[in-house]
Design an enzyme around this catalytic site. Structure first.
Site, PDB file in Angstrom:
ATOM      1  N   ASP A  17       0.821  -1.214   0.000  1.00 55.61           N
ATOM      2  CA  ASP A  17       0.000   0.000   0.000  1.00 55.61           C
ATOM      3  C   ASP A  17       0.856   1.265   0.000  1.00 55.61           C
ATOM      4  OD1 ASP A  17      -2.509  -1.281  -0.003  1.00 55.61           O
ATOM      5  OD2 ASP A  17      -2.405  -1.607   2.152  1.00 55.61           O
TER       6      ASP A  17
ATOM      7  N   CYS B  27      -1.501   5.385  18.615  1.00 55.01           N
ATOM      8  CA  CYS B  27      -0.232   5.587  17.914  1.00 55.01           C
ATOM      9  C   CYS B  27      -0.353   6.657  16.839  1.00 55.01           C
ATOM     10  CB  CYS B  27       0.245   4.270  17.302  1.00 55.01           C
ATOM     11  SG  CYS B  27       1.672   4.444  16.206  1.00 55.01           S
TER      12      CYS B  27
ATOM     13  N   CYS C 223       1.136  -3.752  15.155  1.00 53.33           N
ATOM     14  CA  CYS C 223       2.449  -4.075  14.585  1.00 53.33           C
ATOM     15  C   CYS C 223       3.412  -4.688  15.589  1.00 53.33           C
ATOM     16  CB  CYS C 223       3.059  -2.829  13.960  1.00 53.33           C
ATOM     17  SG  CYS C 223       3.314  -1.447  15.108  1.00 53.33           S
TER      18      CYS C 223
END
Length: 344
Positions: free
Chosen positions: A14, A90, A187
């Site tokens: 992406d 985040c 993540c």
């Protein structure tokens, strides 16, 4: 002289295609890859190779020491009996702050990412908008970004019909990341279950142990409130004749309270650290959702002093939980969001 833009390159398809699209539009593209935590670094090499293929300037910036605040927030939320949203937290407090720093260093004018969302202008004001591809839409995770941040952003995949379209373009221009799997939602878990992650980070003696309680009766002892979330049904370790759900987590006593499903639905939530994009009336109708994988629901929003708000849903919602992020919408535009701190 072409306008300089900073593209956040994660090493995935992406963001790689986002960089290509900006290049095709005639922008002066600088790619940056953020290293946020200790772990596998293949993504840095992948991003570097994409940059080389595209012929753009690229570098990586190590923010792992700063990013510890996101991991601490994640762990501490569970220790308080809350459900964190590390991606939204985040984006607001880490990723886009770091990207703004790098944008300034490079004297760029815009931050570009591979998010599936839009920046939409309405009545001369900019908002985060939903992506055309609603299955991939990530506007929920961007609901905490403020006016200043939104005005600096651009998302090239806002009008993409499907992820296949992005992969096909990556293949066409010869990017090896074209078939790379999508990244994990959180993540820094690196594919692990969050409970496994917590066990690695917290001494077993420090878990807040207590009892599972139903109708005032102790059903069994548990290993820690950190392993439960409001609305949870599976993994309770009970053999009961009907499904029970977690309805309350008491961080002081360590007890986890259970009830039947009907008791998990609530209509009203209070929000703190509220971000509202552009000024609103004190009370207004909108739609809101309390988690990513759900449809927005009709509600009334009342803005309160000290960046707080109350949301009253027209219909009861399943398992609103302290710590969760609420995203507020109107006509597919994000009006803002905040963190739940009370439910009733």
């Amino acid at each position: 002289m072409s306008k300089k833009v900073l593209v956040a390159m994660s090493g995935g398809v992406d963001s790689s295609v986002a960089a290509y699209k900006m290049l095709e539009k005639g922008f002066d593209v600088v790619g940056v890859t953020l290293k946020l935590f200790d772990g596998p670094t293949q993504f840095i090499d992948d991003a570097r190779k994409v940059a080389e293929k595209l012929g753009i300037e690229w570098y990586y910036a190590d923010y792992s020491s700063h990013f510890k605040e996101v991991i601490s927030y994640f762990i501490n939320s569970y220790r308080k009996g809350e459900t964190p949203n590390p991606c939204a937290f985040c984006n607001k407090n880490a990723k886009f702050v770091y990207l703004f720093n790098e944008m300034q260093k490079n004297k760029a004018e815009m931050i570009v990412t591979g998010h599936y969302a839009k920046v939409v202008e309405k009545d001369g004001l900019k908002y985060i908008g939903k992506a055309k591809n609603l299955k991939k839409d990530q506007s929920y995770y961007l609901a905490l970004l403020d006016n200043f941040q939104v005005n600096l952003l651009y998302f090239p995949h806002g009008d993409v019909e499907s992820k296949d379209e992005v992969r096909e373009l990556a293949n066409k221009i010869g990017l090896k990341v074209a078939s790379k799997k999508d990244s994990q939602e959180v993540c820094f878990l690196c594919g692990k279950d969050y409970r496994e992650f917590l066990k690695e980070r917290i001494d077993s003696k420090r878990f807040k142990k207590g009892y599972l309680i139903y109708n005032g009766k102790k059903m069994r002892q548990h290993e820690g409130i950190e392993f439960f979330t409001i609305g949870q049904r599976r993994g309770l370790g009970l053999n009961y004749h009907e499904p029970l759900y977690v309805t309350n987590i008491d961080a002081n006593s360590g007890n986890v309270y259970l009830a039947k499903k009907d008791n998990v639905f609530k209509r009203c939530v209070k929000l703190k650290n509220v971000n509202i994009i552009n000024e609103r009336k004190r009370i207004f109708k909108a739609k809101a959702k309390i988690r990513y994988r759900m449809e927005e629901a009709d509600c009334m929003v009342e803005i309160l002093p000290e960046n707080k708000a109350i949301i009253l849903f027209d219909e009861p919602q399943f398992a609103p939980t302290k710590g969760q992020v609420v995203a507020i919408y109107q006509d597919d535009l994000v009006l803002g969001g905040g963190f739940i701190y009370d439910v009733f």
